[in-house]
Design a protein around this motif. Sequence first.
Motif, PDB file in Angstrom:
ATOM      1  N   ALA A  66       0.831  -1.203   0.000  1.00 34.46           N
ATOM      2  CA  ALA A  66       0.000   0.000   0.000  1.00 34.46           C
ATOM      3  C   ALA A  66       0.866   1.254   0.000  1.00 34.46           C
ATOM      4  CB  ALA A  66      -0.931  -0.005   1.212  1.00 34.46           C
ATOM      5  N   ARG A  67       1.943   1.249   0.777  1.00 30.90           N
ATOM      6  CA  ARG A  67       2.847   2.404   0.814  1.00 30.90           C
ATOM      7  C   ARG A  67       3.517   2.616  -0.545  1.00 30.90           C
ATOM      8  NH1 ARG A  67       4.055   1.069   6.123  1.00 30.90           N
ATOM      9  NH2 ARG A  67       5.776  -0.264   5.511  1.00 30.90           N
ATOM     10  N   VAL A  68       3.982   1.540  -1.165  1.00 31.74           N
ATOM     11  CA  VAL A  68       4.631   1.651  -2.476  1.00 31.74           C
ATOM     12  C   VAL A  68       3.661   2.220  -3.509  1.00 31.74           C
ATOM     13  CG1 VAL A  68       5.552   0.308  -4.407  1.00 31.74           C
ATOM     14  CG2 VAL A  68       6.336  -0.157  -2.088  1.00 31.74           C
ATOM     15  N   LEU A  69       2.406   1.783  -3.454  1.00 35.47           N
ATOM     16  CA  LEU A  69       1.417   2.236  -4.430  1.00 35.47           C
ATOM     17  C   LEU A  69       0.784   3.572  -4.056  1.00 35.47           C
ATOM     18  CD1 LEU A  69      -0.275  -1.203  -5.101  1.00 35.47           C
ATOM     19  CD2 LEU A  69       1.336   0.011  -6.572  1.00 35.47           C
ATOM     20  N   GLY A  70       1.039   4.037  -2.839  1.00 35.81           N
ATOM     21  CA  GLY A  70       0.500   5.328  -2.424  1.00 35.81           C
ATOM     22  C   GLY A  70      -0.988   5.305  -2.137  1.00 35.81           C
ATOM     23  N   VAL A  71      -1.499   4.181  -1.635  1.00 38.91           N
ATOM     24  CA  VAL A  71      -2.923   4.062  -1.314  1.00 38.91           C
ATOM     25  C   VAL A  71      -3.071   3.594   0.129  1.00 38.91           C
ATOM     26  CG1 VAL A  71      -3.573   3.561  -3.702  1.00 38.91           C
ATOM     27  CG2 VAL A  71      -3.070   1.671  -2.154  1.00 38.91           C
ATOM     28  N   ALA A  72      -4.273   3.687   0.644  1.00 31.64           N
ATOM     29  CA  ALA A  72      -4.548   3.199   1.988  1.00 31.64           C
ATOM     30  C   ALA A  72      -4.469   1.674   1.999  1.00 31.64           C
ATOM     31  CB  ALA A  72      -5.934   3.645   2.438  1.00 31.64           C
ATOM     32  N   VAL A  74      -6.467  -0.440   3.340  1.00 30.08           N
ATOM     33  CA  VAL A  74      -7.764  -1.047   3.052  1.00 30.08           C
ATOM     34  C   VAL A  74      -8.040  -1.038   1.538  1.00 30.08           C
ATOM     35  CG1 VAL A  74      -9.128   1.062   3.388  1.00 30.08           C
ATOM     36  CG2 VAL A  74     -10.168  -1.164   3.797  1.00 30.08           C
ATOM     37  N   THR A  75      -7.564  -0.013   0.836  1.00 37.20           N
ATOM     38  CA  THR A  75      -7.721   0.049  -0.623  1.00 37.20           C
ATOM     39  C   THR A  75      -6.899  -1.056  -1.282  1.00 37.20           C
ATOM     40  OG1 THR A  75      -8.068   2.429  -0.519  1.00 37.20           O
ATOM     41  CG2 THR A  75      -7.415   1.526  -2.651  1.00 37.20           C
ATOM     42  N   ALA A  76      -5.670  -1.225  -0.824  1.00 36.00           N
ATOM     43  CA  ALA A  76      -4.817  -2.287  -1.368  1.00 36.00           C
ATOM     44  C   ALA A  76      -5.436  -3.660  -1.092  1.00 36.00           C
ATOM     45  CB  ALA A  76      -3.421  -2.203  -0.774  1.00 36.00           C
ATOM     46  N   ALA A  77      -6.004  -3.831   0.106  1.00 36.65           N
ATOM     47  CA  ALA A  77      -6.630  -5.114   0.451  1.00 36.65           C
ATOM     48  C   ALA A  77      -7.814  -5.404  -0.466  1.00 36.65           C
ATOM     49  CB  ALA A  77      -7.077  -5.109   1.910  1.00 36.65           C
ATOM     50  N   GLY A  78      -8.615  -4.385  -0.750  1.00 37.54           N
ATOM     51  CA  GLY A  78      -9.753  -4.568  -1.660  1.00 37.54           C
ATOM     52  C   GLY A  78      -9.309  -4.913  -3.063  1.00 37.54           C
ATOM     53  N   ARG A  79      -8.264  -4.231  -3.532  1.00 42.94           N
ATOM     54  CA  ARG A  79      -7.751  -4.522  -4.878  1.00 42.94           C
ATOM     55  C   ARG A  79      -7.181  -5.930  -4.967  1.00 42.94           C
ATOM     56  NH1 ARG A  79      -4.616   1.207  -6.142  1.00 42.94           N
ATOM     57  NH2 ARG A  79      -6.514   2.455  -6.343  1.00 42.94           N
ATOM     58  N   LEU A  80      -6.471  -6.339  -3.918  1.00 40.28           N
ATOM     59  CA  LEU A  80      -5.903  -7.686  -3.898  1.00 40.28           C
ATOM     60  C   LEU A  80      -7.008  -8.737  -3.905  1.00 40.28           C
ATOM     61  CD1 LEU A  80      -3.381  -9.475  -3.702  1.00 40.28           C
ATOM     62  CD2 LEU A  80      -3.531  -9.241  -1.210  1.00 40.28           C
ATOM     63  N   ASP A  81      -8.042  -8.499  -3.122  1.00 45.67           N
ATOM     64  CA  ASP A  81      -9.171  -9.427  -3.073  1.00 45.67           C
ATOM     65  C   ASP A  81      -9.856  -9.522  -4.438  1.00 45.67           C
ATOM     66  OD1 ASP A  81     -10.983 -11.169  -1.579  1.00 45.67           O
ATOM     67  OD2 ASP A  81     -12.463  -9.574  -1.912  1.00 45.67           O
ATOM     68  N   ARG A  82     -10.082  -8.372  -5.088  1.00 47.09           N
ATOM     69  CA  ARG A  82     -10.696  -8.383  -6.419  1.00 47.09           C
ATOM     70  C   ARG A  82      -9.818  -9.100  -7.437  1.00 47.09           C
ATOM     71  NH1 ARG A  82     -12.193  -3.346  -4.836  1.00 47.09           N
ATOM     72  NH2 ARG A  82     -10.492  -2.318  -5.916  1.00 47.09           N
ATOM     73  N   ALA A  83      -8.514  -8.856  -7.379  1.00 50.43           N
ATOM     74  CA  ALA A  83      -7.599  -9.497  -8.328  1.00 50.43           C
ATOM     75  C   ALA A  83      -7.636 -11.020  -8.166  1.00 50.43           C
ATOM     76  CB  ALA A  83      -6.177  -8.983  -8.119  1.00 50.43           C
ATOM     77  N   ARG A  84      -7.572 -11.481  -6.927  1.00 53.51           N
ATOM     78  CA  ARG A  84      -7.617 -12.928  -6.680  1.00 53.51           C
ATOM     79  C   ARG A  84      -8.945 -13.520  -7.124  1.00 53.51           C
ATOM     80  NH1 ARG A  84      -4.740 -12.799  -0.732  1.00 53.51           N
ATOM     81  NH2 ARG A  84      -2.578 -12.754  -1.476  1.00 53.51           N
ATOM     82  N   ALA A  85     -10.044 -12.792  -6.889  1.00 53.58           N
ATOM     83  CA  ALA A  85     -11.360 -13.280  -7.310  1.00 53.58           C
ATOM     84  C   ALA A  85     -11.453 -13.358  -8.835  1.00 53.58           C
ATOM     85  CB  ALA A  85     -12.449 -12.374  -6.750  1.00 53.58           C
TER      86      ALA A  85
END
Length: 97
Positions: A66-72, A74-85
Amino acid sequence: MIRAYRAVFVASVERLQQRLRSDRRRAGLGDGVGDPSGSAPHSLPLAERLVLLLVDGHGFGLADAARVLGVAEVTAAGRLDRARAMLAMAAATSPIV
């Protein structure tokens, strides 16, 4: 340090994407962007693909990604969950070759 790593990482991903599209075009396979013949990870939206690559590909923790991408986080967690889904759905619906 994280900003420098982020800039280098994003530039590297962009170069790899350009090379992949170029190689796919030369091989007559399309560019893989929104292309059903493209591989599943490359068909993911860029935001989801980047967090998936950092966490699952490079072994980053979610907070570090999340720090590397400059997002919160929780935002990174949501994106990771969507990507895996999306990958699970693609794997379930793709024909076995």
